[in-house]
Design a protein around this motif. Structure first.
Motif, PDB file in Angstrom:
ATOM      1  N   ILE A 150      35.353 -32.483 -81.020  1.00  0.00           N
ATOM      2  CA  ILE A 150      36.717 -32.142 -81.431  1.00  0.00           C
ATOM      3  C   ILE A 150      36.980 -30.684 -81.087  1.00  0.00           C
ATOM      4  N   ALA A 151      38.106 -30.426 -80.426  1.00  0.00           N
ATOM      5  CA  ALA A 151      38.556 -29.057 -80.182  1.00  0.00           C
ATOM      6  C   ALA A 151      39.758 -28.811 -81.085  1.00  0.00           C
ATOM      7  N   LEU A 152      39.631 -27.858 -81.975  1.00  0.00           N
ATOM      8  CA  LEU A 152      40.678 -27.475 -82.921  1.00  0.00           C
ATOM      9  C   LEU A 152      41.267 -26.171 -82.410  1.00  0.00           C
ATOM     10  N   LEU A 153      42.522 -26.215 -81.913  1.00  0.00           N
ATOM     11  CA  LEU A 153      43.096 -25.073 -81.218  1.00  0.00           C
ATOM     12  C   LEU A 153      44.380 -24.576 -81.871  1.00  0.00           C
ATOM     13  N   ASP A 154      44.437 -23.271 -82.053  1.00  0.00           N
ATOM     14  CA  ASP A 154      45.651 -22.615 -82.530  1.00  0.00           C
ATOM     15  C   ASP A 154      46.714 -22.703 -81.433  1.00  0.00           C
ATOM     16  N   LEU A 155      47.981 -22.757 -81.823  1.00  0.00           N
ATOM     17  CA  LEU A 155      49.065 -22.785 -80.838  1.00  0.00           C
ATOM     18  C   LEU A 155      49.273 -21.417 -80.214  1.00  0.00           C
ATOM     19  N   ASN A 156      49.506 -20.412 -81.030  1.00  0.00           N
ATOM     20  CA  ASN A 156      49.828 -19.071 -80.545  1.00  0.00           C
ATOM     21  C   ASN A 156      48.611 -18.165 -80.648  1.00  0.00           C
ATOM     22  N   MET A 157      47.972 -17.933 -79.507  1.00  0.00           N
ATOM     23  CA  MET A 157      46.792 -17.084 -79.477  1.00  0.00           C
ATOM     24  C   MET A 157      47.155 -15.699 -78.964  1.00  0.00           C
ATOM     25  N   ALA A 158      46.171 -14.826 -78.912  1.00  0.00           N
ATOM     26  CA  ALA A 158      46.385 -13.445 -78.485  1.00  0.00           C
ATOM     27  C   ALA A 158      46.867 -13.373 -77.036  1.00  0.00           C
ATOM     28  N   ASN A 159      47.545 -12.299 -76.730  1.00  0.00           N
ATOM     29  CA  ASN A 159      47.989 -11.985 -75.362  1.00  0.00           C
ATOM     30  C   ASN A 159      48.870 -13.067 -74.754  1.00  0.00           C
ATOM     31  N   GLY A 160      49.646 -13.763 -75.592  1.00  0.00           N
ATOM     32  CA  GLY A 160      50.591 -14.752 -75.101  1.00  0.00           C
ATOM     33  C   GLY A 160      49.971 -16.063 -74.649  1.00  0.00           C
ATOM     34  N   ILE A 161      48.695 -16.273 -74.910  1.00  0.00           N
ATOM     35  CA  ILE A 161      48.050 -17.527 -74.517  1.00  0.00           C
ATOM     36  C   ILE A 161      48.398 -18.609 -75.531  1.00  0.00           C
ATOM     37  N   SER A 162      48.679 -19.786 -75.019  1.00  0.00           N
ATOM     38  CA  SER A 162      49.008 -20.924 -75.876  1.00  0.00           C
ATOM     39  C   SER A 162      47.834 -21.896 -75.926  1.00  0.00           C
ATOM     40  N   GLY A 163      47.572 -22.402 -77.111  1.00  0.00           N
ATOM     41  CA  GLY A 163      46.542 -23.428 -77.265  1.00  0.00           C
ATOM     42  C   GLY A 163      46.852 -24.670 -76.437  1.00  0.00           C
ATOM     43  N   THR A 164      48.133 -24.898 -76.149  1.00  0.00           N
ATOM     44  CA  THR A 164      48.493 -26.055 -75.327  1.00  0.00           C
ATOM     45  C   THR A 164      48.027 -25.865 -73.883  1.00  0.00           C
ATOM     46  N   ASP A 165      48.041 -24.622 -73.393  1.00  0.00           N
ATOM     47  CA  ASP A 165      47.526 -24.359 -72.046  1.00  0.00           C
ATOM     48  C   ASP A 165      46.020 -24.621 -71.995  1.00  0.00           C
ATOM     49  N   VAL A 166      45.325 -24.238 -73.058  1.00  0.00           N
ATOM     50  CA  VAL A 166      43.887 -24.484 -73.145  1.00  0.00           C
ATOM     51  C   VAL A 166      43.643 -25.998 -73.214  1.00  0.00           C
ATOM     52  N   ALA A 167      44.428 -26.691 -74.040  1.00  0.00           N
ATOM     53  CA  ALA A 167      44.290 -28.147 -74.169  1.00  0.00           C
ATOM     54  C   ALA A 167      44.517 -28.834 -72.829  1.00  0.00           C
ATOM     55  N   ARG A 168      45.539 -28.426 -72.127  1.00  0.00           N
ATOM     56  CA  ARG A 168      45.845 -29.017 -70.821  1.00  0.00           C
ATOM     57  C   ARG A 168      44.668 -28.819 -69.860  1.00  0.00           C
ATOM     58  N   MET A 169      44.117 -27.607 -69.843  1.00  0.00           N
ATOM     59  CA  MET A 169      43.029 -27.320 -68.909  1.00  0.00           C
ATOM     60  C   MET A 169      41.760 -28.102 -69.261  1.00  0.00           C
ATOM     61  N   VAL A 170      41.419 -28.217 -70.543  1.00  0.00           N
ATOM     62  CA  VAL A 170      40.193 -28.966 -70.883  1.00  0.00           C
ATOM     63  C   VAL A 170      40.355 -30.441 -70.541  1.00  0.00           C
ATOM     64  N   LYS A 171      41.568 -30.959 -70.695  1.00  0.00           N
ATOM     65  CA  LYS A 171      41.804 -32.357 -70.297  1.00  0.00           C
ATOM     66  C   LYS A 171      41.638 -32.508 -68.787  1.00  0.00           C
ATOM     67  N   GLU A 172      42.159 -31.543 -68.016  1.00  0.00           N
ATOM     68  CA  GLU A 172      42.022 -31.577 -66.557  1.00  0.00           C
ATOM     69  C   GLU A 172      40.562 -31.489 -66.134  1.00  0.00           C
ATOM     70  N   LYS A 173      39.753 -30.792 -66.933  1.00  0.00           N
ATOM     71  CA  LYS A 173      38.329 -30.626 -66.623  1.00  0.00           C
ATOM     72  C   LYS A 173      37.496 -31.814 -67.115  1.00  0.00           C
ATOM     73  N   GLY A 174      38.157 -32.824 -67.689  1.00  0.00           N
ATOM     74  CA  GLY A 174      37.456 -34.032 -68.095  1.00  0.00           C
ATOM     75  C   GLY A 174      36.877 -34.017 -69.496  1.00  0.00           C
ATOM     76  N   PHE A 175      37.369 -33.172 -70.357  1.00  0.00           N
ATOM     77  CA  PHE A 175      36.896 -33.126 -71.743  1.00  0.00           C
ATOM     78  C   PHE A 175      37.088 -34.492 -72.376  1.00  0.00           C
ATOM     79  N   SER A 176      36.016 -35.052 -72.934  1.00  0.00           N
ATOM     80  CA  SER A 176      36.089 -36.399 -73.500  1.00  0.00           C
ATOM     81  C   SER A 176      36.298 -36.393 -75.011  1.00  0.00           C
ATOM     82  N   GLY A 177      36.311 -35.220 -75.612  1.00  0.00           N
ATOM     83  CA  GLY A 177      36.502 -35.130 -77.059  1.00  0.00           C
ATOM     84  C   GLY A 177      37.973 -35.222 -77.450  1.00  0.00           C
TER      85      GLY A 177
END
Length: 183
Positions: A110-137
């Motif tokens: 399970i990846a538990l991700l905040d929406l609004n992270m430091a320096n304008g990074i969004s947890g949704t961008d992280v979520a999108r990238m881990v899915k693209e990398k084949g994250f199975s969790g």
């Protein structure tokens, strides 16, 4: 619960009786709290596992957030609920790719991700990238921002839970509700 993907339930294991003498877990919690939040956040005892949260037993959870104060509430509880299998990353200046790589390398369930992270990074961008990398969790948004529901839903997250440091029990129960409804 704010939003969850609907699927069939999975079965959790029974919790063994909680041991207050689990010094390694106690030490791990205090080491993490001291490293991330500061020595003043050390705990005197571990919390008791919550009834009905057996589905988290032995699950590897990755929690990424940019606010240390939230870790002070969730580190002890998530370590106990997962039998020490939670990983916590305080986001400061890591890139989306670095955060995504950390999740992949952690082999989390399970990846538990905040929406609004430091320096304008969004947890949704992280979520999108881990899915693209084949994250199975499972990916679960973790936010007090009501925009998180739609934002995480749009990137295919499995759900969103309230980020409430004053009521981590409710947040943990929401995580359990989401994962028990997923295959």
């Amino acid at each position: 619960m704010i939003y969850q993907e609907q699927n069939d339930a999975i079965q959790g294991e029974e919790f063994p009786e909680h041991s207050k003498g689990n010094t390694s877990l106690f030490d791990e919690a205090n080491n993490m709290l001291t490293r991330i939040c500061g020595p003043e956040f050390a705990i005197k005892s571990l919390p008791v596992p919550l009834a009905g949260t057996e589905a988290l037993r032995d699950k590897r959870i990755f929690m990424g957030d940019d606010q240390a104060t939230y870790f002070s509430s969730f580190i002890p509880s998530l370590l106990v609920e997962t039998d020490g299998k939670a990983k916590f990353v305080l986001h400061k200046d890591q890139t989306v790719k670095e955060l995504a790589d950390s999740i992949i390398e952690s082999e989390s369930d399970i990846a538990l991700l905040d929406l609004n992270m430091a320096n304008g990074i969004s947890g949704t961008d992280v979520a999108r990238m881990v899915k693209e990398k084949g994250f199975s969790g499972k990916i679960i948004g973790f936010s007090s921002d009501m925009r998180a529901v739609n934002a995480f839903k749009q990137v295919g997250a499995n759900g969103v839970v309230r980020k409430d440091s004053n009521n981590q029990e409710a947040t943990i129960r929401e995580i359990v509700q989401i994962i028990t409804k997923l295959k």
